[in-house]
Design a protein around this motif. Structure first.
Motif, short mmCIF file in Angstrom:
data_model
loop_
_atom_site.label_atom_id
_atom_site.label_comp_id
_atom_site.label_asym_id
_atom_site.label_seq_id
_atom_site.Cartn_x
_atom_site.Cartn_y
_atom_site.Cartn_z
N THR A 254 0.83 -1.20 0.00
CA THR A 254 0.00 0.00 0.00
C THR A 254 0.87 1.25 0.00
N GLY A 255 1.99 1.21 0.73
CA GLY A 255 2.90 2.36 0.73
C GLY A 255 3.47 2.61 -0.65
N LEU A 256 3.85 1.53 -1.36
CA LEU A 256 4.35 1.67 -2.73
C LEU A 256 3.26 2.19 -3.65
N GLY A 257 2.03 1.74 -3.41
CA GLY A 257 0.91 2.21 -4.23
C GLY A 257 0.69 3.70 -4.09
N VAL A 258 0.84 4.23 -2.87
CA VAL A 258 0.71 5.67 -2.65
C VAL A 258 1.82 6.42 -3.36
N TYR A 259 3.03 5.90 -3.28
CA TYR A 259 4.17 6.54 -3.95
C TYR A 259 3.97 6.59 -5.46
N ILE A 260 3.50 5.48 -6.02
CA ILE A 260 3.30 5.42 -7.47
C ILE A 260 2.17 6.37 -7.88
N SER A 261 1.09 6.37 -7.09
CA SER A 261 -0.05 7.23 -7.44
C SER A 261 0.32 8.70 -7.39
N SER A 262 1.18 9.06 -6.42
CA SER A 262 1.60 10.46 -6.33
C SER A 262 2.53 10.85 -7.47
N SER A 263 3.17 9.84 -8.08
CA SER A 263 4.09 10.11 -9.19
C SER A 263 3.36 10.24 -10.52
N VAL A 264 2.26 9.50 -10.67
CA VAL A 264 1.58 9.46 -11.97
C VAL A 264 0.36 10.36 -12.04
N THR A 265 -0.07 10.93 -10.90
CA THR A 265 -1.23 11.81 -10.91
C THR A 265 -0.92 13.12 -10.21
N ASP A 266 -1.54 14.18 -10.71
CA ASP A 266 -1.39 15.50 -10.09
C ASP A 266 -2.59 15.85 -9.21
N SER A 267 -3.55 14.93 -9.11
CA SER A 267 -4.76 15.19 -8.36
C SER A 267 -4.53 14.98 -6.87
N PRO A 268 -4.58 16.05 -6.05
CA PRO A 268 -4.39 15.89 -4.61
C PRO A 268 -5.44 14.99 -3.99
N ARG A 269 -6.66 15.02 -4.52
CA ARG A 269 -7.73 14.19 -3.97
C ARG A 269 -7.44 12.71 -4.16
#
Length: 312
Positions: A254-269
């Motif tokens: 889940t931690g890796l998933g958050v890191y990847i999502s923050s890298s590929v998306t600019d949406s703060p939500r």
């Protein structure tokens, strides 16, 4: 930034997971349910281990410490979120924000250390079974937990004190449901290069090194198990590691998933929603993983429930 744009910040705004008022009751009920399940599940694990003498071993001592840490981590973020939704007030004081960020860092880092200690315990039990009692003595186990708690506390206080030297602009909105250090730094009008470098160094030391220790332990565990002549021995060895591997996979996955999502998306939500996966979900699921996959824990819980029922 011009000095005129700087402000003495007294509070921040936690934007949460959505701005839609119609969804707020749903989010409130969902997170309240998840929080109650987390508290109850981890508390039952602690009571079951403490009440059953057969579980007074290093593995279950670390499990109790992990359950207590999960309670603390969830309590650092969810109650404030629930209060804000109930009051329809998104604010959190400057002091409260720093305290929350400090608490989250402390318990996330400690979670890493505890998972590494549990992996080391299984490594000694499987690779050095005849020396297990001598190596994993109670004094060492307590010392490992206390040392990890001390390091985690010092790391969280250090990062929090670094934030105190920063000044903030008029934008005080944090697109999260809790005060995450990285999001707080983005609001600063002060140069945060040193802070970001220190975060990366601390992440390598206090997140990367425990993960390396877990991988190292399981490489040797798998190697030792594969050399066992008995298939029954192999199955028993892997079964003792199954629950821990599931917890490790859930936490780091889940931690890796958050890191990847923050890298590929600019949406703060979207990043805020993804952060739920590492800050809430693993702490709720850990008791289920250990109680469903571990017959000793299930038996201790059954006895505990029986004793509790007899008092009612």
């Amino acid at each position: 930034m011009e000095p005129a744009n700087h402000t003495a910040v007294s509070e921040f705004l936690l934007l949460g997971l959505t701005e839609d008022p119609a969804l707020q009751p749903l989010i409130f009920n969902l997170f309240l349910s998840m929080y109650l399940v987390t508290i109850l599940g981890n508390l039952l694990i602690i009571l079951a281990v403490s009440s059953d003498s057969h579980l007074h071993t290093p593995m279950y001592f670390f499990l109790s410490a992990l359950s207590f840490n999960d309670i603390c981590l969830s309590s650092s973020t969810i109650p404030k979120m629930l209060v804000n939704i109930q009051r329809q007030d998104q604010t959190i004081t400057y002091t409260g924000c720093l305290a929350q960020a400090c608490s989250v860092i402390l318990f996330v880092v400690l979670e890493n250390f505890l998972l590494a200690m549990m992996a080391y315990d299984r490594y000694v039990a499987i690779c050095y079974p005849l020396r297990y009692t001598a190596i994993m003595n109670p004094r060492l186990c307590i010392l490992m937990v206390l040392l990890s708690a001390f390091i985690s506390t010092m790391d969280s206080l250090f990062h929090t004190l670094m934030v105190l030297r920063l000044s903030f602009c008029s934008d005080i909105e944090i697109p999260q449901f809790f005060c995450e250090l990285a999001q707080v730094l983005k609001l600063s009008c002060t140069q945060t290069l040193i802070d970001n470098i220190l975060i990366y160094v601390a992440s390598f030391l206090f997140l990367g090194v425990p993960l390396f220790g877990i991988i190292f332990s399981y490489v040797h565990i798998v190697s030792s198990v594969l050399r066992m002549p008995s298939s029954g021995g192999k199955q028993k060895a892997f079964s003792t590691c199954g629950s821990h591997l599931c917890v490790v996979s859930l936490f780091y996955g889940t931690g890796l998933g958050v890191y990847i999502s923050s890298s590929v998306t600019d949406s703060p939500r979207k990043i805020a929603v993804a952060s739920v996966m590492y800050s809430v979900v693993p702490q709720m699921m850990n008791p289920f993983i250990y109680s469903l996959r571990n017959k000793d824990v299930k038996e201790a819980l059954r006895k505990l429930m029986g004793r509790m029922a007899s008092f009612l």
